[in-house]
Write a protein that holds these residues in place. Sequence first.
Motif, PDB file in Angstrom:
ATOM      1  N   ILE A  88       0.988  -1.159  -0.098  1.00 43.81           N
ATOM      2  CA  ILE A  88       0.081  -0.464   0.287  1.00 43.81           C
ATOM      3  C   ILE A  88       0.934   1.514  -0.386  1.00 43.81           C
ATOM      4  CG2 ILE A  88      -2.254  -0.954   1.079  1.00 43.81           C
ATOM      5  CD1 ILE A  88      -0.992   0.192   4.213  1.00 43.81           C
ATOM      6  N   ALA A  89      -0.100   2.583  -0.517  1.00 45.76           N
ATOM      7  CA  ALA A  89       1.098   3.813  -0.530  1.00 45.76           C
ATOM      8  C   ALA A  89       1.137   4.114   1.073  1.00 45.76           C
ATOM      9  CB  ALA A  89       0.188   4.970  -1.469  1.00 45.76           C
ATOM     10  N   ASP A  90       1.790   4.710   1.238  1.00 43.55           N
ATOM     11  CA  ASP A  90       2.139   5.456   2.589  1.00 43.55           C
ATOM     12  C   ASP A  90       1.203   6.592   3.324  1.00 43.55           C
ATOM     13  OD1 ASP A  90       3.455   7.937   1.386  1.00 43.55           O
ATOM     14  OD2 ASP A  90       4.783   8.088   1.091  1.00 43.55           O
ATOM     15  N   MET A 115      -5.185   9.679   6.458  1.00 38.72           N
ATOM     16  CA  MET A 115      -3.873   9.299   7.033  1.00 38.72           C
ATOM     17  C   MET A 115      -2.364   9.201   6.113  1.00 38.72           C
ATOM     18  SD  MET A 115      -7.426   6.619   8.743  1.00 38.72           S
ATOM     19  CE  MET A 115      -7.680   7.006   7.068  1.00 38.72           C
ATOM     20  N   GLU A 116      -1.566   9.579   6.913  1.00 38.44           N
ATOM     21  CA  GLU A 116      -0.070   9.031   6.886  1.00 38.44           C
ATOM     22  C   GLU A 116       0.188   7.932   7.308  1.00 38.44           C
ATOM     23  OE1 GLU A 116       2.231  11.264   5.892  1.00 38.44           O
ATOM     24  OE2 GLU A 116       0.892  12.620   5.045  1.00 38.44           O
ATOM     25  N   ILE A 117       0.917   7.117   6.862  1.00 38.88           N
ATOM     26  CA  ILE A 117       1.395   5.831   6.977  1.00 38.88           C
ATOM     27  C   ILE A 117       2.944   5.777   7.517  1.00 38.88           C
ATOM     28  CG2 ILE A 117       0.913   2.802   6.663  1.00 38.88           C
ATOM     29  CD1 ILE A 117      -1.585   3.723   5.340  1.00 38.88           C
ATOM     30  N   ARG A 118       3.487   5.958   8.556  1.00 33.03           N
ATOM     31  CA  ARG A 118       4.855   5.005   8.656  1.00 33.03           C
ATOM     32  C   ARG A 118       5.459   4.519  10.103  1.00 33.03           C
ATOM     33  NH1 ARG A 118       3.824  11.692   9.318  1.00 33.03           N
ATOM     34  NH2 ARG A 118       4.017  12.052  11.497  1.00 33.03           N
ATOM     35  N   GLY A 119       6.353   4.407   9.727  1.00 34.13           N
ATOM     36  CA  GLY A 119       6.825   3.721  10.990  1.00 34.13           C
ATOM     37  C   GLY A 119       6.116   1.995  10.802  1.00 34.13           C
ATOM     38  N   LEU A 123      -1.308   6.795  11.232  1.00 40.51           N
ATOM     39  CA  LEU A 123      -2.058   7.710  12.076  1.00 40.51           C
ATOM     40  C   LEU A 123      -3.243   8.645  11.831  1.00 40.51           C
ATOM     41  CD1 LEU A 123       1.996   9.074  12.356  1.00 40.51           C
ATOM     42  CD2 LEU A 123       0.629   8.319  13.849  1.00 40.51           C
ATOM     43  N   PHE A 124      -4.147   8.568  12.548  1.00 39.52           N
ATOM     44  CA  PHE A 124      -5.976   9.091  12.237  1.00 39.52           C
ATOM     45  C   PHE A 124      -5.096   9.789  13.070  1.00 39.52           C
ATOM     46  CE2 PHE A 124      -9.515   9.542  13.514  1.00 39.52           C
ATOM     47  CZ  PHE A 124     -10.666  10.215  12.451  1.00 39.52           C
ATOM     48  N   ARG A 125      -5.355  11.590  12.945  1.00 41.85           N
ATOM     49  CA  ARG A 125      -5.466  12.427  13.532  1.00 41.85           C
ATOM     50  C   ARG A 125      -4.832  12.200  15.345  1.00 41.85           C
ATOM     51  NH1 ARG A 125      -8.275  16.130  11.940  1.00 41.85           N
ATOM     52  NH2 ARG A 125      -9.126  17.484  13.313  1.00 41.85           N
ATOM     53  N   GLY A 126      -3.465  11.471  15.044  1.00 43.28           N
ATOM     54  CA  GLY A 126      -2.676  11.730  16.096  1.00 43.28           C
ATOM     55  C   GLY A 126      -2.901  10.216  16.435  1.00 43.28           C
ATOM     56  N   ILE A 127      -3.863   9.266  16.567  1.00 44.42           N
ATOM     57  CA  ILE A 127      -4.025   8.613  17.022  1.00 44.42           C
ATOM     58  C   ILE A 127      -3.490   7.209  15.955  1.00 44.42           C
ATOM     59  CG2 ILE A 127      -5.983   6.413  18.043  1.00 44.42           C
ATOM     60  CD1 ILE A 127      -7.701   9.506  17.868  1.00 44.42           C
ATOM     61  N   GLU A 128      -2.647   6.447  16.853  1.00 46.39           N
ATOM     62  CA  GLU A 128      -2.371   4.816  15.877  1.00 46.39           C
ATOM     63  C   GLU A 128      -2.528   4.033  15.858  1.00 46.39           C
ATOM     64  OE1 GLU A 128       1.367   3.650  18.253  1.00 46.39           O
ATOM     65  OE2 GLU A 128       2.992   5.526  17.348  1.00 46.39           O
ATOM     66  N   VAL A 129      -3.022   3.832  14.848  1.00 46.81           N
ATOM     67  CA  VAL A 129      -3.943   2.695  14.849  1.00 46.81           C
ATOM     68  C   VAL A 129      -2.884   1.666  13.557  1.00 46.81           C
ATOM     69  CG1 VAL A 129      -6.002   1.937  13.221  1.00 46.81           C
ATOM     70  CG2 VAL A 129      -5.446   3.901  13.955  1.00 46.81           C
ATOM     71  N   GLU A 130      -3.183   0.030  13.605  1.00 46.99           N
ATOM     72  CA  GLU A 130      -1.965  -1.179  13.336  1.00 46.99           C
ATOM     73  C   GLU A 130      -2.440  -1.946  12.273  1.00 46.99           C
ATOM     74  OE1 GLU A 130       0.596  -3.101  14.487  1.00 46.99           O
ATOM     75  OE2 GLU A 130      -0.630  -1.985  15.920  1.00 46.99           O
ATOM     76  N   PRO A 131      -2.031  -1.220  10.900  1.00 46.10           N
ATOM     77  CA  PRO A 131      -2.727  -1.724   9.956  1.00 46.10           C
ATOM     78  C   PRO A 131      -2.391  -2.781   9.746  1.00 46.10           C
ATOM     79  CG  PRO A 131      -0.243  -0.213   9.810  1.00 46.10           C
ATOM     80  CD  PRO A 131      -0.407  -0.804  10.905  1.00 46.10           C
TER      81      PRO A 131
END
Length: 305
Positions: A88-90, A115-119, A123-131
Amino acid sequence: MVVSVSVRLPRDYVVYSFSSRHVPKFRAYPGDVVVFETVDALGGQVVDESTPLETIDWSRVNPATGPLYVEGAKPGDTLIVEVESIRIADRAVIVAVPGSGALHDRKFNAAARVMEIRGGKILFRGIEVEPRPMIGVIGVAPEEGEYPTSTSGYHGGNMDVALITQGSRVYLPVFVEGALLAIGDLHAVQADGELCVAAAEVSGEVTVKLSLIKGKRPRYPVVEYGDRYSVIAFGKDLGEAVYRASEEAVAVLMRSLGLSFEDAYMLASLVVDLRINQVVDPMKGVRAEIPKRYAKLEHLLVPAP
Ligand code: CA
């Protein structure tokens, strides 16, 4: 092990419906590894959070890359699509659309979030969600007519099943010569229900391996994941989808274990999980998860009429 890709379908080779009328430009053979490059379900039109949703061209929503002609696939067969990897894209996007989703009657504003996907995190508004990358749309040409890629049916389509992820196998009934497979609508993650109407909509590419089972097919699309086979049923409402998923699960247990209807009905109540795929598409989706210890693949397949 280096897997050699037989065919690559570019992301500008898309359809917006499943139909035998689409003329395939790409062909593959059973055993081939095929890459589908895909555009997100919004057609890449939401570029940032200020994109007004009323400017979206809804005719360019839900593109599915394809169709792919699978050599040797005939009506009555099963096309097996083994998901080897999903890249998937980032960057993913999600929208809230007034009038849509499980809470469609509530008053709220149209909204989009990028949502940026990094590391390894979304990141949904600063909340981390597992891909958990998955395929929303996967299907073949139906027996007759034309089904928009936004809906689902016996042919598959916009099933939005969170289990269609790396390591899963999708068993699709073949209705026309060559099957005419198309894939799109990747989600970086989607929970069961997809309750706001969208998920982490993302572009990317899917690598699949194709194979065929001749002369038998499942009544509904089936997803094999882990220790379970899931029957992917649909309905105009959840009640109808539940009925169809239950009816097929009981039929599978009757075939696999030689049970009467009554016994299969009761056993299903003990071992078959009914789970929601999504509650927001034109056809609502429910799956019946049957543990493999109670049914083999052959019991999910029937000779075509
Ligand atoms: Ca979808």
